[in-house]
Design an enzyme around this catalytic site. Structure first.
Site, PDB file in Angstrom:
ATOM      1  N   GLU A 278       3.582   2.903   9.994  1.00 35.24           N
ATOM      2  CA  GLU A 278       3.355   1.694  10.788  1.00 35.24           C
ATOM      3  C   GLU A 278       4.064   1.780  12.135  1.00 35.24           C
ATOM      4  O   GLU A 278       3.540   1.350  13.167  1.00 35.24           O
ATOM      5  CB  GLU A 278       3.843   0.479   9.992  1.00 35.24           C
ATOM      6  CG  GLU A 278       3.282  -0.834  10.469  1.00 35.24           C
ATOM      7  CD  GLU A 278       3.449  -1.923   9.405  1.00 35.24           C
ATOM      8  OE1 GLU A 278       2.731  -1.891   8.408  1.00 35.24           O
ATOM      9  OE2 GLU A 278       4.314  -2.800   9.587  1.00 35.24           O
ATOM     10  N   GLU A 281       2.012   3.935  14.228  1.00 42.17           N
ATOM     11  CA  GLU A 281       0.780   3.219  14.601  1.00 42.17           C
ATOM     12  C   GLU A 281       1.074   2.270  15.770  1.00 42.17           C
ATOM     13  O   GLU A 281       0.298   2.184  16.737  1.00 42.17           O
ATOM     14  CB  GLU A 281       0.247   2.432  13.391  1.00 42.17           C
ATOM     15  CG  GLU A 281      -1.076   1.712  13.681  1.00 42.17           C
ATOM     16  CD  GLU A 281      -1.546   0.812  12.532  1.00 42.17           C
ATOM     17  OE1 GLU A 281      -0.933   0.831  11.451  1.00 42.17           O
ATOM     18  OE2 GLU A 281      -2.527   0.080  12.754  1.00 42.17           O
ATOM     19  N   CYS A 298       1.223  -5.861   4.810  1.00 40.64           N
ATOM     20  CA  CYS A 298       1.698  -5.512   3.468  1.00 40.64           C
ATOM     21  C   CYS A 298       1.717  -6.698   2.516  1.00 40.64           C
ATOM     22  O   CYS A 298       1.868  -6.514   1.321  1.00 40.64           O
ATOM     23  CB  CYS A 298       3.051  -4.836   3.523  1.00 40.64           C
ATOM     24  SG  CYS A 298       4.175  -5.592   4.663  1.00 40.64           S
ATOM     25  N   SER A 318      -2.343  -4.082  10.818  1.00 48.08           N
ATOM     26  CA  SER A 318      -2.016  -2.665  10.716  1.00 48.08           C
ATOM     27  C   SER A 318      -2.950  -2.030   9.691  1.00 48.08           C
ATOM     28  O   SER A 318      -3.294  -2.647   8.688  1.00 48.08           O
ATOM     29  CB  SER A 318      -0.568  -2.511  10.250  1.00 48.08           C
ATOM     30  OG  SER A 318      -0.385  -1.221   9.728  1.00 48.08           O
ATOM     31  N   LYS A 357      -0.595  -9.426  -5.429  1.00 46.13           N
ATOM     32  CA  LYS A 357      -0.664  -7.964  -5.553  1.00 46.13           C
ATOM     33  C   LYS A 357      -1.627  -7.543  -6.656  1.00 46.13           C
ATOM     34  O   LYS A 357      -2.158  -6.440  -6.634  1.00 46.13           O
ATOM     35  CB  LYS A 357       0.722  -7.376  -5.843  1.00 46.13           C
ATOM     36  CG  LYS A 357       1.708  -7.503  -4.693  1.00 46.13           C
ATOM     37  CD  LYS A 357       1.684  -6.292  -3.772  1.00 46.13           C
ATOM     38  CE  LYS A 357       2.523  -6.514  -2.535  1.00 46.13           C
ATOM     39  NZ  LYS A 357       2.128  -5.666  -1.412  1.00 46.13           N
ATOM     40  N   GLU A 360      -4.823  -7.525  -4.898  1.00 45.06           N
ATOM     41  CA  GLU A 360      -4.811  -6.445  -3.913  1.00 45.06           C
ATOM     42  C   GLU A 360      -5.120  -5.104  -4.599  1.00 45.06           C
ATOM     43  O   GLU A 360      -5.955  -4.324  -4.129  1.00 45.06           O
ATOM     44  CB  GLU A 360      -3.442  -6.357  -3.234  1.00 45.06           C
ATOM     45  CG  GLU A 360      -3.336  -5.189  -2.245  1.00 45.06           C
ATOM     46  CD  GLU A 360      -1.918  -4.969  -1.722  1.00 45.06           C
ATOM     47  OE1 GLU A 360      -1.763  -4.704  -0.539  1.00 45.06           O
ATOM     48  OE2 GLU A 360      -0.960  -5.052  -2.496  1.00 45.06           O
ATOM     49  N   GLU A 365     -11.076  -1.279  -1.550  1.00 43.44           N
ATOM     50  CA  GLU A 365     -10.505  -0.320  -0.583  1.00 43.44           C
ATOM     51  C   GLU A 365      -9.364   0.505  -1.169  1.00 43.44           C
ATOM     52  O   GLU A 365      -9.032   1.570  -0.641  1.00 43.44           O
ATOM     53  CB  GLU A 365      -9.895  -1.058   0.629  1.00 43.44           C
ATOM     54  CG  GLU A 365     -10.825  -1.881   1.466  1.00 43.44           C
ATOM     55  CD  GLU A 365     -10.857  -3.339   1.033  1.00 43.44           C
ATOM     56  OE1 GLU A 365     -10.506  -3.628  -0.142  1.00 43.44           O
ATOM     57  OE2 GLU A 365     -11.250  -4.193   1.837  1.00 43.44           O
ATOM     58  N   CYS A 502       9.004 -11.951   0.165  1.00 41.49           N
ATOM     59  CA  CYS A 502       8.752 -11.595  -1.237  1.00 41.49           C
ATOM     60  C   CYS A 502       9.788 -12.136  -2.207  1.00 41.49           C
ATOM     61  O   CYS A 502       9.482 -12.316  -3.380  1.00 41.49           O
ATOM     62  CB  CYS A 502       8.725 -10.096  -1.413  1.00 41.49           C
ATOM     63  SG  CYS A 502       7.341  -9.345  -0.611  1.00 41.49           S
TER      64      CYS A 502
END
Ligand code: HC0
Ligand code: SF4
Length: 573
Positions: A278, A281, A298, A318, A357, A360, A365, A502
């Site tokens: 990241e 990036e 994230c 990102s 999550k 996710e 993907e 989190c």
């Protein structure tokens, strides 16, 4: 200041205190049920009733302001009887199968019934709806357990600014549910689970996946690898009676080894990897006139919020997968090759403080060459259940260490779990790269803490980089609105779906509303992570020797072709 008398004791409290707060100063803990500090202060359930001299009827202390000269009684027969019949009425049409209930022993209604000495329900009320919605990967809604307190509704509406849940239907049929009888799965729910951690009963809970993990552990053909998110270690101890904010990294690892996982790794390792990808990036986006601000991706709750409500910002996300997904991809490629294990036989379990999550990990993907990056996601609460099921005495466990192959991490990786942590970790690396040296000043305190939106300007290698951090989707919305209106401009933004980051995710241990009145769990749990950061030998992701080895042996360099194939993704509007 105001002077008043509560249960014959004189006390002085600041102006603006409610009677509920004032009573605490004389050591009286008035019972509550629908009350949730700063979120649900509506005086609806009428459990917190008190008598005010000269006033007519009993008053709800959670909303009634304390006033000069008031004389208050909190424990008279009239009050006890009123509270008792209120709770009896709630219980009369509640699904009271406590022994097999998800929240047995962590239920606020159960504790209240005990405290009020309710031993019998004198009448049977109308049965509540039996709807169970278990369609999503993350959340189960069970209407038979709902007591219509409204806490979830207001968390979703005001803290998250989403409003998936509301009162639907009427009279005895009233239910808290998404509109138009939709499933949570069809509603714009981001699965943050904030409704779950603020539900006093078992009306909302995570979709459990414990059995599938036990099955994998039992299967000798399968190599079961577990990884733990940064924030889990800051809260797991609460399930075993430890104070909020106790760091239990060593005991957690020991417990996982005892449960029979073949390898125990730390998502923090992959957090370091995320920073490498990241950070570079960001540098590329800045140097090549890419889309800015770049926004972290994230937090899957935040990503869903962006997809549903701010799709115009999708190009700003990102392209990095979140750390635990990266870890899964590395386990089924590099690690599998290196240790000569068939990647098809690797089963990756992520222990996460997050309910989103789960969804996710199921996103289309999140796979490489038709192999899912992560096979199962369990919450911190589910891990605690497994430890209890296995009858492991958590408190007696000797500290253990993560397995060496992919278990090493830096202080930068561990602070990911608190709001501002990803930003701080990224800055530590980007600053060193741009300055070409090992900078000593690495604590970016401007991005720490629980203020909803944090901003700073940092000068790195002669360039000024403008950054912002938002947590909780209401704050994210506010920040994005300002950017759209042209009032603010940034290069890099960290957004986390839950307020506090989190550490206060929807998969963390339940903390009763009463405890939350006096303690900000966001602060206490974050302390545990910042403490771990300071004791690590390395505190910058690019100094993690294992990360450097991974690039040398396999990935070549950050954002390489191979890194892109395994560690990046893209989201579409
Ligand atoms: Fe987090 Fe994570 S820090 S999202 O907040 O980035 O859930 O703890 O595991 O993946 O590392 C959650 C926590 C993670 C991921 C990491 C990130
Ligand atoms: Fe709202 Fe989050 Fe609960 Fe979904 S998971 S209903 S978005 S609080």
């Amino acid at each position: 200041k105001i002077t008043l008398t509560i249960d014959n004791i004189k006390t002085e409290v600041p102006k603006g205190y409610t009677i509920l707060e004032a009573a605490k100063t004389v050591g009286v803990d008035i019972p509550t049920l629908c009350f949730l500090k700063d979120v649900n202060e509506i005086g609806a359930c009428r459990v917190c009733l008190v008598e005010i001299e000269g006033a007519r009827g009993l008053q709800a202390s959670c909303v009634h302001p304390a006033a000069e000269g008031m004389v208050i009684k909190t424990n008279t027969k009239k009050i006890r009887d009123a509270r008792k019949s209120t709770v009896e009425l709630i219980l009369s049409n509640h699904n009271r199968e406590c022994l097999t209930c998800f929240r047995n022993k962590s239920c606020e209604l159960q504790s209240l019934a005990e405290e009020l000495n309710i031993n019998d329900i004198p009448f049977q009320g109308e049965e509540t709806a039996k709807t169970v919605d278990a369609q999503s990967h993350s959340i189960v809604r069970d209407a038979s357990k709902c007591i219509l307190c409204g806490r979830c509704i207001n968390v979703c509406k005001s803290v998250q600014k989403i409003g998936v849940l509301d009162f639907t239907k009427r009279g005895y049929e009233t239910e808290v549910a998404p509109a138009f009888e939709k499933s949570m799965d069809e509603a714009p729910c981001i699965y943050c689970g904030q409704c779950i951690v603020n539900c006093p009963v078992a009306a909302l809970r995570e979709k459990e996946d414990i059995e599938r993990v036990w099955d994998a552990i039992e299967d000798s053909e399968v190599h079961v690898v577990v990884q733990t998110a940064p924030a889990v270690r800051a809260a797991l101890g609460e399930e075993f009676g430890l104070p909020i904010g106790t760091r239990v990294t060593g005991k957690m690892v020991a417990a996982l080894k005892r449960l029979g996982f073949d390898k125990v790794f730390d998502t923090n390792f992959a957090a370091d990897l995320t920073i490498m990808e990241e950070g570079h990036e960001l540098l590329h986006r800045i140097q090549d006139n890419g889309v800015l601000p770049m926004i972290t991706s994230c937090s899957p709750g935040w990503v869903r919020f962006c997809e549903f409500n701010y799709p115009q910002f999708i190009p700003n996300l990102s392209s990095c997968k979140s750390p635990h997904q990266m870890m899964g991809a590395i386990l089924k490629s590099y690690y599998a090759e290196k240790h000569n294990i068939d990647p098809e036989k690797i089963f990756v379990v992520s222990i996460m403080p997050c309910t989103s999550k789960k969804t996710e990990a199921a996103r289309p993907e999140m796979e490489v060459a038709e192999l899912r990056d992560v096979d199962a996601v369990l919450t911190t609460r589910e891990l605690a259940k497994m430890i209890k099921q296995a009858r492991i005495n958590f408190m007696k466990l000797e500290d253990s260490e993560f397995d060496p192959a992919l278990g090493d991490y830096t202080g930068a990786g561990v602070i990911f779990g608190a709001t501002g942590g990803v930003m701080e970790a990224a800055l530590r690396t980007v600053a060193d790269v741009l300055e070409g040296q090992d900078l000593q000043n690495i604590e970016y305190t401007a991005v720490r803490g629980i203020e909803g939106i944090k901003e700073a300007e940092v000068t790195l290698g002669g360039n000024t980089i403008k950054i912002a951090v938002a947590h909780g989707t209401a704050m994210a919305a506010e920040l994005l609105d300002m950017i759209e209106a042209g009032e603010k401009e940034y290069h890099f933004i960290e957004i986390m779906g839950c307020s506090g980051g989190c550490v206060t995710g929807g998969g963390q241990p339940h903390v009763p509303a009463k405890v939350k009145m006096d303690c900000d769990i966001r602060v206490e749990r974050a302390k545990a992570l910042y403490e771990e950061d300071t004791v690590k030998q390395y505190r910058k992701s690019h100094q993690n020797p294992l990360i450097n080895k991974l690039y040398e042996e396999y990935l070549e360099k950050p954002n390489s072709h191979k890194a892109h194939k395994l560690l990046h993704t893209h989201y579409e509007a």
